[in-house]
Design an enzyme around this catalytic site. Sequence first.
Site, PDB file in Angstrom:
ATOM      1  N   ASP A  50       3.643   0.371  12.390  1.00 24.36           N
ATOM      2  CA  ASP A  50       2.418  -0.139  11.768  1.00 24.36           C
ATOM      3  C   ASP A  50       2.145  -1.602  12.107  1.00 24.36           C
ATOM      4  O   ASP A  50       1.136  -2.155  11.686  1.00 24.36           O
ATOM      5  CB  ASP A  50       2.477   0.047  10.236  1.00 24.36           C
ATOM      6  CG  ASP A  50       2.436   1.514   9.859  1.00 24.36           C
ATOM      7  OD1 ASP A  50       2.048   2.344  10.692  1.00 24.36           O
ATOM      8  OD2 ASP A  50       2.803   1.841   8.709  1.00 24.36           O
ATOM      9  N   CYS A  72      -5.494   8.451   9.018  1.00 23.72           N
ATOM     10  CA  CYS A  72      -5.723   7.907  10.363  1.00 23.72           C
ATOM     11  C   CYS A  72      -5.216   8.886  11.412  1.00 23.72           C
ATOM     12  O   CYS A  72      -4.158   9.500  11.227  1.00 23.72           O
ATOM     13  CB  CYS A  72      -4.968   6.591  10.540  1.00 23.72           C
ATOM     14  SG  CYS A  72      -5.670   5.232   9.605  1.00 23.72           S
ATOM     15  N   ARG A 126       0.114  15.244  13.112  1.00 31.73           N
ATOM     16  CA  ARG A 126       0.891  14.822  11.938  1.00 31.73           C
ATOM     17  C   ARG A 126       1.349  16.066  11.170  1.00 31.73           C
ATOM     18  O   ARG A 126       0.815  16.387  10.108  1.00 31.73           O
ATOM     19  CB  ARG A 126       0.068  13.869  11.059  1.00 31.73           C
ATOM     20  CG  ARG A 126      -0.331  12.608  11.807  1.00 31.73           C
ATOM     21  CD  ARG A 126      -1.072  11.589  10.966  1.00 31.73           C
ATOM     22  NE  ARG A 126      -0.187  10.827  10.094  1.00 31.73           N
ATOM     23  CZ  ARG A 126      -0.566   9.734   9.411  1.00 31.73           C
ATOM     24  NH1 ARG A 126      -1.803   9.291   9.504  1.00 31.73           N
ATOM     25  NH2 ARG A 126       0.288   9.091   8.639  1.00 31.73           N
ATOM     26  N   ILE A 150       7.100   6.522  17.486  1.00 32.83           N
ATOM     27  CA  ILE A 150       6.845   7.313  16.269  1.00 32.83           C
ATOM     28  C   ILE A 150       5.610   8.211  16.458  1.00 32.83           C
ATOM     29  O   ILE A 150       5.653   9.402  16.157  1.00 32.83           O
ATOM     30  CB  ILE A 150       6.606   6.395  15.042  1.00 32.83           C
ATOM     31  CG1 ILE A 150       7.710   5.334  14.913  1.00 32.83           C
ATOM     32  CG2 ILE A 150       6.459   7.229  13.767  1.00 32.83           C
ATOM     33  CD1 ILE A 150       9.067   5.810  14.528  1.00 32.83           C
ATOM     34  N   ARG A 157      -9.206   0.383   3.934  1.00 37.92           N
ATOM     35  CA  ARG A 157      -8.247   1.320   3.358  1.00 37.92           C
ATOM     36  C   ARG A 157      -6.935   0.631   3.005  1.00 37.92           C
ATOM     37  O   ARG A 157      -6.214   1.100   2.126  1.00 37.92           O
ATOM     38  CB  ARG A 157      -7.941   2.448   4.352  1.00 37.92           C
ATOM     39  CG  ARG A 157      -9.106   3.378   4.537  1.00 37.92           C
ATOM     40  CD  ARG A 157      -8.740   4.495   5.444  1.00 37.92           C
ATOM     41  NE  ARG A 157      -7.441   5.023   5.037  1.00 37.92           N
ATOM     42  CZ  ARG A 157      -6.771   5.963   5.667  1.00 37.92           C
ATOM     43  NH1 ARG A 157      -7.297   6.496   6.731  1.00 37.92           N
ATOM     44  NH2 ARG A 157      -5.618   6.376   5.238  1.00 37.92           N
ATOM     45  N   LYS A 184       0.834  -1.213   0.000  1.00 41.28           N
ATOM     46  CA  LYS A 184       0.000   0.000   0.000  1.00 41.28           C
ATOM     47  C   LYS A 184       0.861   1.252   0.000  1.00 41.28           C
ATOM     48  O   LYS A 184       0.694   2.138  -0.840  1.00 41.28           O
ATOM     49  CB  LYS A 184      -0.916   0.016   1.239  1.00 41.28           C
ATOM     50  CG  LYS A 184      -1.608   1.348   1.463  1.00 41.28           C
ATOM     51  CD  LYS A 184      -2.416   1.375   2.752  1.00 41.28           C
ATOM     52  CE  LYS A 184      -1.643   1.637   3.995  1.00 41.28           C
ATOM     53  NZ  LYS A 184      -1.607   3.018   4.496  1.00 41.28           N
ATOM     54  N   ASN A 185       1.787   1.346   0.952  1.00 41.89           N
ATOM     55  CA  ASN A 185       2.498   2.618   1.107  1.00 41.89           C
ATOM     56  C   ASN A 185       3.486   2.883  -0.026  1.00 41.89           C
ATOM     57  O   ASN A 185       3.847   4.040  -0.274  1.00 41.89           O
ATOM     58  CB  ASN A 185       3.165   2.694   2.482  1.00 41.89           C
ATOM     59  CG  ASN A 185       2.104   2.891   3.582  1.00 41.89           C
ATOM     60  OD1 ASN A 185       0.961   3.243   3.285  1.00 41.89           O
ATOM     61  ND2 ASN A 185       2.468   2.648   4.825  1.00 41.89           N
TER      62      ASN A 185
END
Length: 430
Positions: A307, A118, A123, A329, A399, A22-23
């Site tokens: 993650d 999210c 952020r 993080i 997602r 995905k990323n």
Amino acid sequence: MEKFVINGGNPLRGEVTISGAKNAALAIIPAAILSQDVCRIENVPTSISDVSFMIKTLKHIGAGVKLIDRTTIEIDSRFVNSYVIAHDMTKYLRASYYFIGALLGRFHRARVAMPGGCYLGPRPIDQHIKGFEALGAKVTVEDNAIVETTADELVGSPIYLDVVSVGATVNIMLASVKAQGLTIIENAAKEPHIVDLANFLNSMGADIRGAGTDVIKIRGTDHLHGCTYSIIPDQIEAGTFMVAAAATKGNVLIKNVIPKHLESISSKLVECGAVVEEYDEAVRVSMDTRPGKCNIKTMPHPGFPTDMQPQMAVLLALADGTSIVSESIWSNRFRYTEQLMRMGASITVDGQIAVIHGVDGLRGAPVRADDLRAGAAMIIAGLAASGRTEIEDILYIDRGYENVVEKFGNLGGDIRRVYCVEPFSNADAG
Ligand code: EPU
């Protein structure tokens, strides 16, 4: 409204094939507009909603996008004609801000609404802005809602990132790949998807070296051409199935992975007592005892990925002993622990540290997915628990996980997607 209903207790057994990352896809899709040509991209997780949003956004700015088959898309960037992306396109996902770097690289101009995504704590995008400004762009943020950036010309420059940021590293790569001269990103992120983006841009004719280390050198090129490129497998989806196999005391062969990308996850699973066998493009995870405790601290790659923190916490909730999880993080990534406690977990959270006292078993309960990876953790917890778990807010899970019901179902997990009636609200009152 949809939810997942899980009847837990079945050990997962069999084989699962991991989708494209995905990323990586979320960075590579906007990167395609840096060529005025056609890029064919393979191994794309086309059915996750984050990818559909990126594709919609591409179409919105004039790109042609063709679905060649379930995992291959062709992006025709010849007729991209807009540098403006409004809030309705950006509100659902963080990665929409990669269009700032990509449009700046292509048109020397971008006007993009602030991204959604999210909630994991604040952020900020200060490092992205610092990078664009170092390349000679003028950046203004209007009402904290729209980022407008323009440059007469983009000129390569050294840029030191004050924090290791995946997003800032990607955005600076996108903005600088066609700048004049040499850009050096110091303290760059080293995640596998950064390397994948660099490989994609290099196959379009870019000159990027050092991706995967903390110094990335980008020598600007005037022209990028089309290419055919295959995205790497999803490290986090693979890790999620690895932990699910261990938490359900199962035995699963996880295929289409790069075992090197999974080392930090494998080593923690082994510390908990799982058996992890590595093959060229697969890993097998099996577990037949109660997991042992272990401590985890999330770190940028090659450290343990944030993650994977919620998923791993489910295994530790079932461990024999007390484990400590430190999140370094994100400042707010323990919201899911409240949901896990509804299932019988014993966890105390103090700031960015969670102390998990392992319990003998979890029991099914109604829970919600607070965000994407929190949702993945709820699935693992539901599969490992006794009884019935219902997970709400599964749009977060959709997602980032492709065909999640089919993939867990094929492994013997009893998971169904059901439609349910929206709760009555004042908006419905006549
Ligand atoms: N940060 C700043 N300033 C910036 C940018 C980041 O202070 O300008 C801070 C953040 O607040 C955070 C840290 O730096 O504390 C790391 O943030 P980073 O920029 O690396 O995160 P991101 O690019 O927004 C990506 C992934 C996330 C993943 C993080 C960390 C994508 C689309 N998202 O986010 O993935 O958690 O890196 O690895 O690549 C997910 O897939 O579920 C997900 C949330």
